[in-house]
Design a protein around this motif. Structure first.
Motif, PDB file in Angstrom:
ATOM      1  N   THR A 154       3.085 -32.198  26.142  1.00 45.71           N
ATOM      2  CA  THR A 154       3.859 -32.631  27.300  1.00 45.71           C
ATOM      3  C   THR A 154       4.520 -33.987  27.082  1.00 45.71           C
ATOM      4  O   THR A 154       4.370 -34.905  27.876  1.00 45.71           O
ATOM      5  CB  THR A 154       2.967 -32.689  28.561  1.00 45.71           C
TER       6      THR A 154
ATOM      7  N   GLU B 127      -0.647 -28.592  26.484  1.00 46.87           N
ATOM      8  CA  GLU B 127       0.479 -28.930  25.611  1.00 46.87           C
ATOM      9  C   GLU B 127       0.600 -30.459  25.582  1.00 46.87           C
ATOM     10  O   GLU B 127       0.191 -31.121  26.529  1.00 46.87           O
ATOM     11  CB  GLU B 127       1.780 -28.328  26.128  1.00 46.87           C
TER      12      GLU B 127
ATOM     13  N   VAL C  56      -4.316 -38.371  32.128  1.00 42.90           N
ATOM     14  CA  VAL C  56      -4.351 -36.919  32.063  1.00 42.90           C
ATOM     15  C   VAL C  56      -3.797 -36.439  30.726  1.00 42.90           C
ATOM     16  O   VAL C  56      -2.795 -36.943  30.243  1.00 42.90           O
ATOM     17  CB  VAL C  56      -3.526 -36.292  33.204  1.00 42.90           C
TER      18      VAL C  56
ATOM     19  N   PHE D 119      -2.822 -32.703  28.976  1.00 47.03           N
ATOM     20  CA  PHE D 119      -2.689 -31.265  29.241  1.00 47.03           C
ATOM     21  C   PHE D 119      -2.908 -30.452  27.963  1.00 47.03           C
ATOM     22  O   PHE D 119      -3.060 -31.020  26.884  1.00 47.03           O
ATOM     23  CB  PHE D 119      -1.293 -30.947  29.778  1.00 47.03           C
TER      24      PHE D 119
END
Lengths: 286, 268
Positions: free
Chosen positions: B93, B91, B87, B89
């Motif tokens: 992250t 941002e 995954v 995102f």
């Protein structure tokens, strides 16, 4: 054509604004250390002059020289007292760290636990320790345990509330990521929540360091002397009864110095743990 | 990953994931997704394109297992196993207290593997995104684009069957975005990975994907599907080609169609 060549042989171009900026920075650097020392020296000098010029008797306000002299002469007794107070303070701080962080972890693991016990933490925090201390010394037999308990009550709350806030401040995307990768509760706590909470905890520790000293001193006032020897606060009380004002000042200076040392240590620890990655430790240009 | 064969053409790919009649309702009355049907095949690069509120992020969260559908089915061919999903995102992250290497270690670490055991995987993933020299750096020492690369490396490190990307380049400047778009396609070419890419940029979706699923809002649903029949590898020349412009117009029309459907409903 010739202009760039000329520049190439010259020193790097520094304009007036940058020069001023550099000069201001150098000035700031010097002032950061020299100004506090200068002001402190000036204050002590004024204190001395006021005592001398107004011929204030030493049993009302001793001059700084006399205080230092007393500090040296009474060092045997005062250092014992300092050791007692320091021991209580550090033990209380240790218990506050363990208790505060432990409770915070429990709070974030279970909402129901937090709902059930948070009110108790707040009640303990808002009730002045001076008003609980006499009761503590009635119910708790061991003087050491009583002193510790008083200091702990004052010191644990900032650690608890800061750490709880920190543990709950994890990035929501990171939380999702941990969920997607099937992290256990323990992994989430250890790899995500505790590191996130670290800067918050360290902020709490700086406050708690000062508070545990305050707690120890207040508890000593209430407890008086006992089997484990007398701390600085008791020495201040005792000297006050005997109108030995210079010794009161000497003990006071030791207490203040202890507080400063604890704060400095907490700040150094904070820097050591955070300087590599945390925003608070990053120096921005300009 | 050692498979050097080409990604088979669309229509000849094995099924990876099938969503059938998926509904998601929030608070009892907000229909975030209605009747979503989507089949993802191995090697697909699918863009979910749509206005905000069309449920594209909800669809992604459902696939990731972060929430459960109200009704309908999401079925993985061969089941969903550990490490199947990567995954990325919007941002980066990243964990600011951890180095690049430690950040990329996370998916393996959460499965109980030590750094030494998976260092090979981590270095491979960092090499894929061109950051092998930055393994010991902290995120704050990196630029926005580099942070996003670390985030992609972290998603790649388990060699997942499906990579979900939720508007990963939306916050980057255009030059960096183009560069990362190019690199993402190169990665896809090398790894033959399957990607679902959420975006609200028509240009990005056309450049990257072989299928664009256009979604409409209120209720969130699939409104059209545009297939992008331009061959890979796609390079900077493709961006300026007539074919690209034509495909962008097609996708753009579909997107406006999706938005008008909603407008008509509202004015009716």
């Amino acid at each position: 054509m010739s202009a760039p060549e000329m520049h190439a042989t010259q020193a790097p171009v520094v304009d007036l604004e940058e020069l001023q900026h550099a000069r201001a920075q150098r000035r700031d650097k010097i002032a950061k250390w020299s100004l506090p020392i200068l002001m402190l020296g000036l204050a002590i000098f004024l204190w001395d002059r006021i005592v001398v010029w107004n011929e204030i008797p030493h049993y009302i306000l001793p001059g700084p020289g006399l205080v230092i002299q007393t500090l040296i002469e009474d060092w045997g007794m005062l250092s014992d007292a300092l050791w007692v107070t320091l021991k209580i303070t550090l033990m209380a701080l240790g218990v506050a760290v363990v208790g505060g962080v432990g409770l915070a972890v429990l709070f974030t693991q279970s909402r129901y636990f937090e709902m059930a016990f948070y009110p108790f933490a707040v009640i303990l925090q808002v009730t002045p320790v001076v008003s609980i201390a006499p009761l503590i010394f009635i119910y708790v037999d061991s003087r050491l345990a009583g002193l510790l308990l008083c200091a702990w009550i004052v010191a644990f709350f900032p650690i608890l509330s800061n750490t709880t806030l920190g543990l709950n401040s994890t990035d929501h995307n990171l939380r999702d990521l941990y969920k997607i990768y099937g992290a256990t509760r323990w992994q989430r706590l250890r790899y995500l929540q505790l590191p996130t909470a670290l800067p918050y905890f360290l902020g709490g520790l700086r406050i708690a360091g000062g508070l545990s000293l305050i707690g120890a001193v207040v508890a000593e006032y209430v407890a008086g002397t006992g089997g484990i020897g007398s701390g600085l606060a008791f020495r201040i009380l005792e000297a006050g009864y005997r109108l030995n004002i210079p010794r009161m000042f000497a003990a006071l200076i030791l207490i203040a110095a202890t507080g400063v040392v604890i704060f400095t240590f907490a700040s150094l620890l904070s820097h050591a743990l955070l300087h590599k990655w945390h925003e608070s430790a990053i120096k921005r240009e300009n | 990953m050692s498979d050097h064969s080409l990604i088979p053409p669309m229509g000849q790919r094995d099924e990876l994931l099938r969503m059938t009649d998926v509904d998601k309702v929030f608070n009892g009355n907000v229909e975030a997704l209605k009747n979503l049907n989507l089949t993802v095949n191995q090697g697909d690069f699918i863009s979910l394109l749509g206005p905000s509120g069309c449920g594209k992020s909800t669809a992604l969260r459902l696939i990731a297992g972060l929430m459960r559908q109200t009704s309908g089915q999401i079925k993985w061919n061969g089941g969903l196993n550990e490490g199947d999903l990567g995954v990325v995102f919007q941002e980066p992250t990243l964990m600011p207290w951890a180095t690049v290497e430690q950040n990329a270690w996370l998916p393996h670490r959460l499965r109980g593997k030590s750094l030494d055991d998976v260092r090979g995987d981590i270095m491979w993933a960092l090499k894929m995104v061109g950051l092998e020299k930055f393994q010991k750096s902290y995120p704050r020492e990196l630029s926005g684009g580099m942070k996003m690369r670390v985030s992609i490396a972290r998603a790649l490190v388990t060699q997942p069957r499906l990579i979900l990307m939720d508007e990963p380049f939306a916050a980057l400047d255009e030059i960096t975005r183009h560069k990362l778009n190019n690199d993402l396609l190169m990665l896809r070419d090398k790894l033959k990975c399957t990607v679902i890419f959420v975006t609200h940029s028509v240009f990005e979706s056309v450049f990257l994907s072989d299928r664009i699923v256009v979604m409409a809002a209120r209720p969130g649903r699939v409104s059209a599907e545009v297939s992008v029949d331009a061959p890979y590898p796609r390079t900077e020349e493709f961006r300026t080609s007539a074919q690209y412009a034509e495909l962008c117009r097609k996708a753009s029309d579909a997107l406006h169609g999706a938005m008008n459907q909603h407008g008509e409903r509202a004015s009716a």
